[in-house]
Write an enzyme that holds these catalytic residues in place. Structure first.
Site, PDB file in Angstrom:
ATOM      1  N   THR A   1      23.975   5.072  52.631  1.00 30.73           N
ATOM      2  CA  THR A   1      23.731   5.898  53.900  1.00 30.73           C
ATOM      3  C   THR A   1      23.712   4.805  55.159  1.00 30.73           C
ATOM      4  O   THR A   1      23.879   5.281  56.183  1.00 30.73           O
ATOM      5  CB  THR A   1      22.679   6.779  54.020  1.00 30.73           C
ATOM      6  OG1 THR A   1      21.245   5.633  53.539  1.00 30.73           O
ATOM      7  CG2 THR A   1      22.338   7.824  52.933  1.00 30.73           C
TER       8      THR A   1
ATOM      9  N   HIS B   1      18.155  -2.299  52.364  1.00 29.42           N
ATOM     10  CA  HIS B   1      16.663  -2.712  53.084  1.00 29.42           C
ATOM     11  C   HIS B   1      15.694  -3.153  51.974  1.00 29.42           C
ATOM     12  O   HIS B   1      16.114  -3.129  50.786  1.00 29.42           O
ATOM     13  CB  HIS B   1      16.216  -1.573  53.866  1.00 29.42           C
ATOM     14  CG  HIS B   1      16.199  -0.214  53.022  1.00 29.42           C
ATOM     15  ND1 HIS B   1      15.073  -0.213  52.199  1.00 29.42           N
ATOM     16  CD2 HIS B   1      16.793   0.962  53.259  1.00 29.42           C
ATOM     17  CE1 HIS B   1      15.249   1.171  51.878  1.00 29.42           C
ATOM     18  NE2 HIS B   1      16.408   1.561  52.390  1.00 29.42           N
TER      19      HIS B   1
ATOM     20  N   HIS C   1      15.610  -0.932  48.680  1.00 31.51           N
ATOM     21  CA  HIS C   1      16.384  -1.269  47.601  1.00 31.51           C
ATOM     22  C   HIS C   1      16.009  -2.444  46.830  1.00 31.51           C
ATOM     23  O   HIS C   1      16.359  -2.663  45.728  1.00 31.51           O
ATOM     24  CB  HIS C   1      17.834  -1.416  48.414  1.00 31.51           C
ATOM     25  CG  HIS C   1      18.140  -0.177  48.823  1.00 31.51           C
ATOM     26  ND1 HIS C   1      18.806  -0.290  50.482  1.00 31.51           N
ATOM     27  CD2 HIS C   1      18.433   0.968  48.566  1.00 31.51           C
ATOM     28  CE1 HIS C   1      18.960   1.013  50.633  1.00 31.51           C
ATOM     29  NE2 HIS C   1      19.143   1.663  49.671  1.00 31.51           N
TER      30      HIS C   1
ATOM     31  N   LYS D   1      12.327  13.560  53.055  1.00 27.95           N
ATOM     32  CA  LYS D   1      12.663  13.958  54.519  1.00 27.95           C
ATOM     33  C   LYS D   1      12.275  15.264  54.959  1.00 27.95           C
ATOM     34  O   LYS D   1      12.167  16.177  54.250  1.00 27.95           O
ATOM     35  CB  LYS D   1      14.360  13.824  54.289  1.00 27.95           C
ATOM     36  CG  LYS D   1      15.009  12.749  53.699  1.00 27.95           C
ATOM     37  CD  LYS D   1      14.966  11.487  54.611  1.00 27.95           C
ATOM     38  CE  LYS D   1      15.981  10.369  54.060  1.00 27.95           C
ATOM     39  NZ  LYS D   1      15.448  10.065  52.487  1.00 27.95           N
TER      40      LYS D   1
ATOM     41  N   ARG E   1      19.588  15.116  56.478  1.00 26.74           N
ATOM     42  CA  ARG E   1      20.342  13.796  56.768  1.00 26.74           C
ATOM     43  C   ARG E   1      21.574  14.111  57.476  1.00 26.74           C
ATOM     44  O   ARG E   1      22.235  14.979  57.247  1.00 26.74           O
ATOM     45  CB  ARG E   1      20.732  13.408  55.372  1.00 26.74           C
ATOM     46  CG  ARG E   1      21.086  11.733  55.546  1.00 26.74           C
ATOM     47  CD  ARG E   1      21.586  11.361  54.240  1.00 26.74           C
ATOM     48  NE  ARG E   1      20.355  10.691  53.420  1.00 26.74           N
ATOM     49  CZ  ARG E   1      20.374  10.466  52.076  1.00 26.74           C
ATOM     50  NH1 ARG E   1      21.570  10.603  51.540  1.00 26.74           N
ATOM     51  NH2 ARG E   1      19.362   9.845  51.641  1.00 26.74           N
TER      52      ARG E   1
ATOM     53  N   GLN F   1      22.682  14.596  40.924  1.00 30.84           N
ATOM     54  CA  GLN F   1      22.027  13.557  40.375  1.00 30.84           C
ATOM     55  C   GLN F   1      21.921  13.626  39.034  1.00 30.84           C
ATOM     56  O   GLN F   1      22.086  12.656  38.084  1.00 30.84           O
ATOM     57  CB  GLN F   1      20.777  13.105  41.019  1.00 30.84           C
ATOM     58  CG  GLN F   1      20.148  11.645  40.715  1.00 30.84           C
ATOM     59  CD  GLN F   1      19.080  11.235  41.648  1.00 30.84           C
ATOM     60  OE1 GLN F   1      18.927  11.636  42.741  1.00 30.84           O
ATOM     61  NE2 GLN F   1      18.166  10.554  40.740  1.00 30.84           N
TER      62      GLN F   1
ATOM     63  N   ASP G   1       9.788   8.290  44.182  1.00 31.63           N
ATOM     64  CA  ASP G   1      10.165   9.485  44.993  1.00 31.63           C
ATOM     65  C   ASP G   1      11.044  10.151  44.403  1.00 31.63           C
ATOM     66  O   ASP G   1      11.659  11.243  44.824  1.00 31.63           O
ATOM     67  CB  ASP G   1      10.265   9.292  46.412  1.00 31.63           C
ATOM     68  CG  ASP G   1      11.417   8.312  46.661  1.00 31.63           C
ATOM     69  OD1 ASP G   1      11.797   7.675  45.625  1.00 31.63           O
ATOM     70  OD2 ASP G   1      11.934   7.657  47.684  1.00 31.63           O
TER      71      ASP G   1
ATOM     72  N   LYS H   1       3.116   2.748  53.912  1.00 35.63           N
ATOM     73  CA  LYS H   1       4.754   2.291  53.331  1.00 35.63           C
ATOM     74  C   LYS H   1       5.107   0.931  54.133  1.00 35.63           C
ATOM     75  O   LYS H   1       4.821   1.025  55.554  1.00 35.63           O
ATOM     76  CB  LYS H   1       5.414   3.574  53.659  1.00 35.63           C
ATOM     77  CG  LYS H   1       6.962   3.155  52.979  1.00 35.63           C
ATOM     78  CD  LYS H   1       7.853   4.410  52.833  1.00 35.63           C
ATOM     79  CE  LYS H   1       9.018   4.144  52.154  1.00 35.63           C
ATOM     80  NZ  LYS H   1       9.907   5.370  52.196  1.00 35.63           N
TER      81      LYS H   1
ATOM     82  N   LYS I   1       8.756  -1.718  57.528  1.00 36.48           N
ATOM     83  CA  LYS I   1       9.336  -1.632  58.728  1.00 36.48           C
ATOM     84  C   LYS I   1       9.040  -2.862  59.793  1.00 36.48           C
ATOM     85  O   LYS I   1       7.891  -3.483  59.676  1.00 36.48           O
ATOM     86  CB  LYS I   1       8.639  -0.094  59.310  1.00 36.48           C
ATOM     87  CG  LYS I   1       9.074   1.081  58.774  1.00 36.48           C
ATOM     88  CD  LYS I   1      10.430   1.527  59.146  1.00 36.48           C
ATOM     89  CE  LYS I   1      10.825   2.683  58.470  1.00 36.48           C
ATOM     90  NZ  LYS I   1      12.264   3.074  59.119  1.00 36.48           N
ATOM     91  N   THR I   2       9.879  -3.133  60.571  1.00 31.40           N
ATOM     92  CA  THR I   2       9.431  -4.144  61.761  1.00 31.40           C
ATOM     93  C   THR I   2       9.616  -3.505  63.006  1.00 31.40           C
ATOM     94  O   THR I   2       9.822  -2.118  63.068  1.00 31.40           O
ATOM     95  CB  THR I   2      10.693  -5.222  61.629  1.00 31.40           C
ATOM     96  OG1 THR I   2      11.807  -4.708  62.018  1.00 31.40           O
ATOM     97  CG2 THR I   2      10.685  -5.773  60.029  1.00 31.40           C
TER      98      THR I   2
END
Length: 408
Positions: free
Chosen positions: A41, A46, A49, A83, A87, A172, A193, A228, A231-232
């Site tokens: 996506t 990131h 992954h 989500k 998306r 899936q 998840d 979680k 994140k920056t």
């Protein structure tokens, strides 16, 4: 060789399994084919992954064969898991571009030589499905009532769940069925998840083929408080050096909380557990050395040893008060702006230290900005040639963010 199941469990990587004893026995008794799916996506992987790739590498090191499934087809629908909104739809061309980038990045971690791993794309079968046949062959095996009990759908029902997304679990599950048929894949692995989607695939294989398949999910990257990670200030912790520089990536890990550093060493490095156990005895200032080891090891895996060394050297120079700033993140500003004089708020906005003047004002009011080691107290300060030495100055935001500004 130790059973990889025990290694994963010891390092805290396993969250859930469908058949724990059977899976452990299977992984210790024979070499299996397993898969993990990645929906492209975005144009880079990131850190979430990366966690999956770590697990795949552990499994591959133990002789098992990973299949990386790129979701060229499923990305066109979008996974509702986690989500609150649907998306955004993206085109096939963008999906393919993203998938190509994923391949390059994944090849740093997974060995694809001599058939040791496979990379396939579910667009090869999903984009050419006959919908009526799919409903008759796959849809008939799914209970809508049961699907609605899964958390991934529950959280979306309040805002509205589109029929498009409702198909995701079927797609899936069908992926697992196809990989089982074509490659003898007997296990699906994924983030915790993905639990309900994995169960769907196992059930489909059982119903259509009367075969046993397995599922294993892995710990999501969270702090000791359950928040979680990944994140920056700029957003996600990307693996692409163009999005997050090796120095910034290094600093992210260097700055983890004391309570999280040992757990992170277990989760995201391959350092021996005996070595980590020794680090676990340390506390206080000594933990800073352990954080540097964590940052170096993860940066080396993602960006290579040379970049890890540069990032480490730059961090050492900064925190030790050294003079070497050659590897520090930098920004440029026009010499004409400096000659004329520029307000400090305009200056830090222009070089990208803050996203807005409002944030810059708050930073200064809270004593969070330094220039060349000196705290800045006035929002009316004018930056000119007086602050520059040999065409550069050093900005410091808070305790941990450094930026070298160079005139051009």
């Amino acid at each position: 060789m130790r059973n990889v199941f025990d290694i994963l469990k010891e390092r805290g990587l396993i969250a859930q399994t469908t058949h724990e004893d059977e899976i452990r026995d299977l992984l210790g008794r024979e070499k299996i084919t397993f898969y993990t799916g990645f929906d492209p996506t975005a144009d880079s992987l990131h850190i979430g992954h990366f966690m999956q790739l770590i697990v795949m590498k552990h499994m591959q090191n133990a002789g098992h064969r990973p299949i990386i499934l790129l979701g060229g087809g499923t990305t066109m629908v979008g996974d509702p898991t986690g989500k609150t909104d649907m998306r955004p739809m993206i085109t096939q061309e963008i999906i393919q571009h993203n998938a190509d980038n994923f391949k390059k990045q994944m090849s740093k971690f997974i060995d694809f030589s001599d058939g040791k791993a496979l990379m396939v794309n579910n667009a090869d079968w999903l984009l050419h499905l006959n919908y009526i046949n799919f409903l008759r062959e796959v849809g008939v095996h799914f209970s809508v009532n049961r699907m609605l009990t899964f958390e991934c759908f529950k959280t979306r029902l309040e805002k509205g769940l589109s029929f498009l997304e409702f198909n995701y679990m079927l797609m899936q599950s069908y992926d697992f069925y196809r990989l089982n048929q074509e490659y003898g894949c007997v296990m699906e692995c994924g983030g915790d998840d993905q639990w309900s989607n994995i169960l769907g695939g196992i059930e489909l294989i059982r119903r259509k083929e009367s075969k046993q398949a397995y599922g294993m999910t892995f710990t999501l990257l969270t702090t000791s408080e359950g928040k979680k990670m990944g994140k920056t200030e700029k957003g996600a912790l990307w693996l692409d050096p163009e999005k997050v520089s090796p120095y910034e990536f290094y600093q992210y890990w260097r700055n983890v909380d004391d309570k999280d550093v040992i757990r992170m060493l277990k989760l995201v490095t391959f350092l021996p557990m005996e070595q980590i156990a020794e680090y676990e005895k340390l506390e206080g200032q000594e933990l800073n050395k352990v954080k540097c080891i964590l940052a170096y090891e993860v940066t080396k895996m993602v960006h290579g040893e040379e970049e890890a060394k540069k990032a480490n050297d730059a961090a050492m120079a900064i925190f030790a008060g050294g003079a070497d700033t050659s590897n520090m993140p930098s920004a440029e500003i026009a010499q004409t702006d400096i000659d004329a004089g520029i307000n400090v708020l305009e200056f830090i906005l222009k070089v990208g230290l803050v996203p807005s003047k409002g944030e810059g004002r708050r930073l200064i009011q809270q004593n969070g900005l330094s220039i060349n080691g000196e705290k800045i107290h006035s929002i009316d300060l004018i930056i000119n040639n007086d602050q520059f030495e040999d065409g550069k100055l050093i900005l410091k935001k808070g305790k941990k963010v450094f930026l070298k500004v160079i005139t051009k």
